[in-house]
Write a protein that holds these residues in place. Sequence first.
Motif, PDB file in Angstrom:
ATOM      1  N   ASP A   1      38.947  33.195  29.509  1.00  0.00           N
ATOM      2  CA  ASP A   1      39.569  32.167  28.679  1.00  0.00           C
ATOM      3  C   ASP A   1      40.838  31.584  29.305  1.00  0.00           C
ATOM      4  N   LEU A   2      41.314  32.168  30.391  1.00  0.00           N
ATOM      5  CA  LEU A   2      42.545  31.674  31.010  1.00  0.00           C
ATOM      6  C   LEU A   2      42.336  30.301  31.647  1.00  0.00           C
ATOM      7  N   GLU A   3      43.297  29.434  31.440  1.00  0.00           N
ATOM      8  CA  GLU A   3      43.336  28.161  32.142  1.00  0.00           C
ATOM      9  C   GLU A   3      43.944  28.396  33.531  1.00  0.00           C
ATOM     10  N   PRO A   4      43.746  27.472  34.476  1.00  0.00           N
ATOM     11  CA  PRO A   4      44.276  27.690  35.827  1.00  0.00           C
ATOM     12  C   PRO A   4      45.745  28.098  35.865  1.00  0.00           C
ATOM     13  N   ALA A   5      46.582  27.466  35.061  1.00  0.00           N
ATOM     14  CA  ALA A   5      48.010  27.798  35.083  1.00  0.00           C
ATOM     15  C   ALA A   5      48.295  29.160  34.463  1.00  0.00           C
ATOM     16  N   ASP A   6      47.384  29.656  33.617  1.00  0.00           N
ATOM     17  CA  ASP A   6      47.621  30.925  32.927  1.00  0.00           C
ATOM     18  C   ASP A   6      47.583  32.121  33.862  1.00  0.00           C
ATOM     19  N   TRP A   7      46.877  31.999  34.983  1.00  0.00           N
ATOM     20  CA  TRP A   7      46.750  33.139  35.892  1.00  0.00           C
ATOM     21  C   TRP A   7      48.103  33.544  36.476  1.00  0.00           C
ATOM     22  N   ASP A   8      49.049  32.623  36.501  1.00  0.00           N
ATOM     23  CA  ASP A   8      50.385  32.923  37.005  1.00  0.00           C
ATOM     24  C   ASP A   8      51.387  33.136  35.872  1.00  0.00           C
ATOM     25  N   ALA A   9      50.901  33.236  34.644  1.00  0.00           N
ATOM     26  CA  ALA A   9      51.789  33.501  33.517  1.00  0.00           C
ATOM     27  C   ALA A   9      52.273  34.949  33.578  1.00  0.00           C
ATOM     28  N   PRO A  10      53.549  35.205  33.295  1.00  0.00           N
ATOM     29  CA  PRO A  10      54.073  36.568  33.403  1.00  0.00           C
ATOM     30  C   PRO A  10      53.481  37.504  32.364  1.00  0.00           C
ATOM     31  N   VAL A  11      53.321  38.762  32.772  1.00  0.00           N
ATOM     32  CA  VAL A  11      52.880  39.831  31.880  1.00  0.00           C
ATOM     33  C   VAL A  11      53.841  41.010  32.057  1.00  0.00           C
ATOM     34  N   ARG A  12      53.887  41.880  31.058  1.00  0.00           N
ATOM     35  CA  ARG A  12      54.747  43.050  31.151  1.00  0.00           C
ATOM     36  C   ARG A  12      54.191  44.076  32.135  1.00  0.00           C
ATOM     37  N   PHE A  13      52.884  44.123  32.277  1.00  0.00           N
ATOM     38  CA  PHE A  13      52.232  45.070  33.184  1.00  0.00           C
ATOM     39  C   PHE A  13      52.734  44.875  34.608  1.00  0.00           C
ATOM     40  N   ARG A  14      53.383  45.897  35.147  1.00  0.00           N
ATOM     41  CA  ARG A  14      53.942  45.878  36.499  1.00  0.00           C
ATOM     42  C   ARG A  14      54.895  44.711  36.737  1.00  0.00           C
ATOM     43  N   ARG A  15      55.369  44.093  35.643  1.00  0.00           N
ATOM     44  CA  ARG A  15      56.237  42.915  35.763  1.00  0.00           C
ATOM     45  C   ARG A  15      55.607  41.875  36.675  1.00  0.00           C
ATOM     46  N   GLY A  16      54.307  41.709  36.481  1.00  0.00           N
ATOM     47  CA  GLY A  16      53.556  40.786  37.310  1.00  0.00           C
ATOM     48  C   GLY A  16      53.111  39.567  36.545  1.00  0.00           C
ATOM     49  N   VAL A  17      51.938  39.067  36.936  1.00  0.00           N
ATOM     50  CA  VAL A  17      51.339  37.908  36.279  1.00  0.00           C
ATOM     51  C   VAL A  17      49.935  38.295  35.833  1.00  0.00           C
ATOM     52  N   ALA A  18      49.299  37.390  35.103  1.00  0.00           N
ATOM     53  CA  ALA A  18      47.974  37.704  34.552  1.00  0.00           C
ATOM     54  C   ALA A  18      46.987  38.095  35.641  1.00  0.00           C
ATOM     55  N   ARG A  19      47.126  37.506  36.805  1.00  0.00           N
ATOM     56  CA  ARG A  19      46.225  37.846  37.912  1.00  0.00           C
ATOM     57  C   ARG A  19      46.340  39.334  38.280  1.00  0.00           C
ATOM     58  N   ASP A  20      47.541  39.878  38.226  1.00  0.00           N
ATOM     59  CA  ASP A  20      47.717  41.302  38.518  1.00  0.00           C
ATOM     60  C   ASP A  20      46.954  42.161  37.516  1.00  0.00           C
ATOM     61  N   ALA A  21      46.958  41.747  36.265  1.00  0.00           N
ATOM     62  CA  ALA A  21      46.223  42.486  35.244  1.00  0.00           C
ATOM     63  C   ALA A  21      44.718  42.405  35.483  1.00  0.00           C
ATOM     64  N   ALA A  22      44.250  41.233  35.934  1.00  0.00           N
ATOM     65  CA  ALA A  22      42.819  41.085  36.236  1.00  0.00           C
ATOM     66  C   ALA A  22      42.420  41.965  37.411  1.00  0.00           C
ATOM     67  N   LEU A  23      43.270  42.029  38.428  1.00  0.00           N
ATOM     68  CA  LEU A  23      42.983  42.892  39.573  1.00  0.00           C
ATOM     69  C   LEU A  23      42.972  44.356  39.152  1.00  0.00           C
ATOM     70  N   ALA A  24      43.867  44.719  38.251  1.00  0.00           N
ATOM     71  CA  ALA A  24      43.876  46.098  37.754  1.00  0.00           C
ATOM     72  C   ALA A  24      42.583  46.416  37.024  1.00  0.00           C
TER      73      ALA A  24
END
Length: 248
Positions: free
Chosen positions: A116-139
């Motif tokens: 459901d993520l839009e292209p810009a959402d993949w770089d949206a910050p997340v609390r997980f590892r203080r990363g971005v949504a892409r980091d959560a997807a890789l996890a």
Amino acid sequence: MGTDAAGQTDEQLLEALRGAAEGIHSELARLSDESVATPSELAGWTRGHVFAHVEGIASALARQAELARRREQADLYDGGMPARDAAIEAHAGGAAVTHRERAGAAVDRSVAAFADLEPADWDAPVRFRRGVARDAALALWRELVIHRSDLGTGCTQQEWSDAFCRHLVGFLEPRVPEAREFVLRPASGEEIRLGGGSDAVVLEGRLQDLAAWLAGRPVSHGAVRAEQDGEAVPLPGIGPWPSAMAIQ
């Protein structure tokens, strides 16, 4: 850390997530009440523990993606690691049908959340590892692929893709002890250097075995060989797994 997934696009990562989810569903489909209690490849964990963990981490990572779309953030687990561990113990002994329903739904939710993520959402910050949504997807990719192999049902690291293995060894670079350098020389493909120390150890083997060894998973005797200054040496020690909770 770990965001370089062998040059994959976000759409390719999403396809990899779908494939990994199908692998978990295939294992759930074959699960019986008897095999729930069968020991997994992880010390002290049954297959039920592995599926309970998959349920928990998939739900947690789904929430990271769902919140990222709204530009909101939350910890990976409410209650931290104690709550995570308690949930695994509480759900591990459930019936096979319960694992199919709970773990299957959590995996589907997580893949849908990233789809459901839009292209810009993949770089949206997340609390997980203080990363971005892409980091959560890789996890999520790591969790689904590795833990399927941990079940001990016949799926091993030999089925891991080259792209996954290259991502995994890059993510696990922090396991290289300080002052050391691991020079990975896969049987095919380019050399990979990990760590910035001057004490270099050359490690040879199939890329899949090198990745599994660095992930602390069992490999066949002689599948990974170490050499230093032209002489065979024992496999070096490695540090702990990069903690998902350490920097939250």
